[in-house]
Design a protein around this motif. Structure first.
Motif, PDB file in Angstrom:
ATOM      1  N   ARG A  74       1.045  -0.696   0.207  1.00 36.83           N
ATOM      2  CA  ARG A  74       0.312  -0.044   0.022  1.00 36.83           C
ATOM      3  C   ARG A  74       0.784   1.309  -0.151  1.00 36.83           C
ATOM      4  O   ARG A  74       0.558   2.153  -0.289  1.00 36.83           O
ATOM      5  CB  ARG A  74      -0.791   0.001   1.030  1.00 36.83           C
ATOM      6  N   LEU A  75       1.906   1.643   0.523  1.00 37.88           N
ATOM      7  CA  LEU A  75       3.118   1.916   0.239  1.00 37.88           C
ATOM      8  C   LEU A  75       3.417   2.577  -0.503  1.00 37.88           C
ATOM      9  O   LEU A  75       3.646   3.839  -1.292  1.00 37.88           O
ATOM     10  CB  LEU A  75       3.823   2.268   1.535  1.00 37.88           C
ATOM     11  N   LEU A  76       3.987   1.174  -1.888  1.00 39.59           N
ATOM     12  CA  LEU A  76       3.714   2.295  -2.718  1.00 39.59           C
ATOM     13  C   LEU A  76       3.361   1.674  -3.947  1.00 39.59           C
ATOM     14  O   LEU A  76       3.456   2.987  -4.283  1.00 39.59           O
ATOM     15  CB  LEU A  76       4.333   0.003  -3.584  1.00 39.59           C
ATOM     16  N   LYS A  77       1.564   1.590  -3.428  1.00 42.43           N
ATOM     17  CA  LYS A  77       0.947   2.190  -4.640  1.00 42.43           C
ATOM     18  C   LYS A  77       0.745   3.951  -3.134  1.00 42.43           C
ATOM     19  O   LYS A  77      -0.103   4.324  -4.233  1.00 42.43           O
ATOM     20  CB  LYS A  77      -0.161   1.741  -4.647  1.00 42.43           C
ATOM     21  N   ASN A  78       0.977   4.263  -2.921  1.00 45.92           N
ATOM     22  CA  ASN A  78       1.197   5.473  -2.689  1.00 45.92           C
ATOM     23  C   ASN A  78      -0.415   5.716  -2.023  1.00 45.92           C
ATOM     24  O   ASN A  78      -1.109   6.982  -2.270  1.00 45.92           O
ATOM     25  CB  ASN A  78       1.128   7.258  -3.061  1.00 45.92           C
ATOM     26  N   LYS A  79      -1.043   4.609  -1.546  1.00 42.36           N
ATOM     27  CA  LYS A  79      -2.423   4.804  -0.673  1.00 42.36           C
ATOM     28  C   LYS A  79      -3.219   5.351   0.797  1.00 42.36           C
ATOM     29  O   LYS A  79      -1.531   5.286   1.421  1.00 42.36           O
ATOM     30  CB  LYS A  79      -2.666   3.104  -0.335  1.00 42.36           C
ATOM     31  N   LYS A  80      -3.488   6.207   0.525  1.00 41.93           N
ATOM     32  CA  LYS A  80      -3.225   7.482   2.151  1.00 41.93           C
ATOM     33  C   LYS A  80      -3.968   6.266   3.471  1.00 41.93           C
ATOM     34  O   LYS A  80      -4.644   5.332   2.997  1.00 41.93           O
ATOM     35  CB  LYS A  80      -4.534   8.290   1.867  1.00 41.93           C
ATOM     36  N   MET A  81      -3.045   6.261   4.246  1.00 40.01           N
ATOM     37  CA  MET A  81      -3.257   5.565   5.528  1.00 40.01           C
ATOM     38  C   MET A  81      -3.292   6.662   6.385  1.00 40.01           C
ATOM     39  O   MET A  81      -2.216   7.628   6.557  1.00 40.01           O
ATOM     40  CB  MET A  81      -2.501   3.860   4.966  1.00 40.01           C
ATOM     41  N   TYR A  82      -3.417   5.978   7.605  1.00 43.98           N
ATOM     42  CA  TYR A  82      -3.091   6.441   9.162  1.00 43.98           C
ATOM     43  C   TYR A  82      -3.093   5.908   9.978  1.00 43.98           C
ATOM     44  O   TYR A  82      -2.984   4.695  10.381  1.00 43.98           O
ATOM     45  CB  TYR A  82      -4.512   7.086   9.333  1.00 43.98           C
ATOM     46  N   VAL A  83      -1.818   6.104  10.774  1.00 51.58           N
ATOM     47  CA  VAL A  83      -1.755   5.656  11.976  1.00 51.58           C
ATOM     48  C   VAL A  83      -2.774   5.718  13.044  1.00 51.58           C
ATOM     49  O   VAL A  83      -2.785   4.774  13.511  1.00 51.58           O
ATOM     50  CB  VAL A  83      -0.494   6.391  12.928  1.00 51.58           C
ATOM     51  N   GLU A  84      -3.448   6.948  13.421  1.00 53.95           N
ATOM     52  CA  GLU A  84      -4.596   6.986  13.903  1.00 53.95           C
ATOM     53  C   GLU A  84      -5.107   7.611  13.309  1.00 53.95           C
ATOM     54  O   GLU A  84      -5.391   8.260  12.197  1.00 53.95           O
ATOM     55  CB  GLU A  84      -4.594   7.107  15.419  1.00 53.95           C
TER      56      GLU A  84
END
Length: 138
Positions: A74-84
């Motif tokens: 998901r990081l490689l695909k630049n997906k927006k993710m959240y720590v919290e």
């Protein structure tokens, strides 16, 4: 040969394909587990965030091999993710993954493809077993 037997053979064929795909995925997992370990050590050494699912799946071996790399894919695909909630994953994590040469992450892509092939064959097998059992009243 009756239609019932023919459908049964198709079901067996897909089950065998699933078993073969699982065997190949296991072979690929064992072949690249050292690459995963090295990658994870380097990632941690840079002090970058790793999600809890990736951390927990480290303890489960082959059974959850896709969960080990899902976050990094998901990081490689630049997906927006959240720590919290409301706090996104640091840009450094995305930049680090993008900076890696393709040779260092090719095994991640192969694990991902292996997982999806397994999933499609499993779902197809289950659907065919269900269809067979409904049509022939098992």
């Amino acid at each position: 040969m009756s239609a019932e037997h023919m459908l049964f053979l198709v079901v067996l064929f897909f089950i065998m394909l699933f078993i073969i795909a699982t065997g190949y995925a296991y072979y690929s997992y064992k072949k690249h587990i050292q690459d995963y370990t090295f990658f994870l050590q380097e990632y941690h050494r840079n002090g970058l965030y790793v999600d809890s699912i990736s951390n927990v799946s480290e303890n489960f071996g082959f059974a959850f091999y896709y969960l080990k790399i899902m976050f990094f894919i998901r990081l490689l695909k630049n997906k927006k993710m959240y720590v919290e909630k409301g706090k996104p994953v640091e840009r450094r994590c995305y930049d680090y993954m993008k900076s890696l040469p393709e040779e260092q992450i090719a095994w991640m892509r192969s694990w991902r493809v292996n997982f999806f092939v397994q999933a499609v064959l499993f779902v197809t097998s289950v659907a065919l077993v269900y269809i067979h059992s409904v049509i022939y009243n098992y």
